[in-house]
Design an enzyme around this catalytic site. Structure first.
Site, PDB file in Angstrom:
ATOM      1  N   LYS A 119       2.082   4.595  -1.124  1.00 17.58           N
ATOM      2  CA  LYS A 119       1.501   5.765  -1.786  1.00 17.58           C
ATOM      3  C   LYS A 119       2.003   7.002  -1.040  1.00 17.58           C
ATOM      4  O   LYS A 119       2.490   6.901   0.094  1.00 17.58           O
ATOM      5  CB  LYS A 119      -0.024   5.692  -1.784  1.00 17.58           C
ATOM      6  CG  LYS A 119      -0.649   5.604  -0.398  1.00 17.58           C
ATOM      7  CD  LYS A 119      -2.136   5.406  -0.472  1.00 17.58           C
ATOM      8  CE  LYS A 119      -2.741   5.220   0.919  1.00 17.58           C
ATOM      9  NZ  LYS A 119      -4.181   5.003   0.848  1.00 17.58           N
ATOM     10  N   ASP A 173       0.844  -1.201   0.000  1.00 18.12           N
ATOM     11  CA  ASP A 173       0.000   0.000   0.000  1.00 18.12           C
ATOM     12  C   ASP A 173       0.875   1.246   0.000  1.00 18.12           C
ATOM     13  O   ASP A 173       0.586   2.231   0.689  1.00 18.12           O
ATOM     14  CB  ASP A 173      -0.946  -0.001   1.201  1.00 18.12           C
ATOM     15  CG  ASP A 173      -2.077   1.026   1.058  1.00 18.12           C
ATOM     16  OD1 ASP A 173      -2.386   1.427  -0.086  1.00 18.12           O
ATOM     17  OD2 ASP A 173      -2.642   1.426   2.094  1.00 18.12           O
ATOM     18  N   ASN A 214       1.196   7.505   2.581  1.00 15.99           N
ATOM     19  CA  ASN A 214       1.831   6.610   3.553  1.00 15.99           C
ATOM     20  C   ASN A 214       3.336   6.819   3.649  1.00 15.99           C
ATOM     21  O   ASN A 214       4.052   5.972   4.168  1.00 15.99           O
ATOM     22  CB  ASN A 214       1.534   5.146   3.204  1.00 15.99           C
ATOM     23  CG  ASN A 214       0.091   4.786   3.439  1.00 15.99           C
ATOM     24  OD1 ASN A 214      -0.616   5.477   4.159  1.00 15.99           O
ATOM     25  ND2 ASN A 214      -0.360   3.716   2.821  1.00 15.99           N
TER      26      ASN A 214
END
Length: 188
Positions: free
Chosen positions: A63, A61, A66
């Protein structure tokens, strides 16, 4: 720290995340970041991914939301004043090099095609996400600016085949950055 029925997580303070930094750096314009900052940030993210992958952890995840940023107090916009931290390991998992995963998870725009299509994948899915992030840092937008839904994104990726995504001609980028983006953003 645990106190009766409560747990307290004490974490280091971060000034924001990479998406906020990108939008605020150019006062909300759609321009990307200067190349020296992009290269520095790429190096920091790649170093973090190298560490994770060497410990057989795939993030899944990755991105800009993050990737947290720590800015030294009272510093200017010089690149050496920023430290990036990969965060939010809610979808991360251990994945040995010989293993293949097939769980669908992550944020669609940054999600590798293998995850989108529900096929087996390896830790290389994080490299696709890194490619989308680099593209966005350079161009000020993702390679999918007109996509409105996950279905449209999947259709776009399917129709693309193995044709890589390249930076727009108008993007300010060196030949080296122009070379690395399609290498990371080729559906394979």
């Amino acid at each position: 720290e645990r106190l009766r029925a409560y747990y307290f997580l004490i974490m280091e303070y971060c000034n924001g995340d990479l998406i906020h930094f990108l939008h605020s750096y150019n006062d909300g314009s759609s321009a990307g970041l200067p190349e020296e900052i992009i290269v520095n940030f790429m190096y920091q993210i790649a170093s973090g991914l190298n560490y994770l992958h060497s410990h057989q952890i795939v993030h899944r995840d990755l991105k800009p939301h993050n990737i947290l940023i720590i800015k030294k107090k009272n510093s200017n916009k010089d690149i050496e004043n920023y430290t990036l931290k990969i965060a939010d390991f809610g979808f991360a998992r251990f994945l040995r090099p010989s293993d293949l995963a097939e769980t669908i998870c992550g944020s669609p725009v940054y999600m590798a095609p293998e995850i989108q299509f529900g096929t087996h994948y390896t830790s290389s899915v994080d490299m696709w996400s890194l490619g989308v992030i680099i593209y966005e840092l350079i161009a000020g937008r993702t390679p999918f600016p007109n996509i409105k839904s996950q279905f449209e994104l999947a259709q776009e990726l399917k129709s693309r085949g193995s044709q890589p995504y390249c930076l727009p001609i108008s993007a300010q980028a060196s030949d080296e950055l122009r070379e690395i983006v399609p290498r990371l953003l080729t559906i394979d």
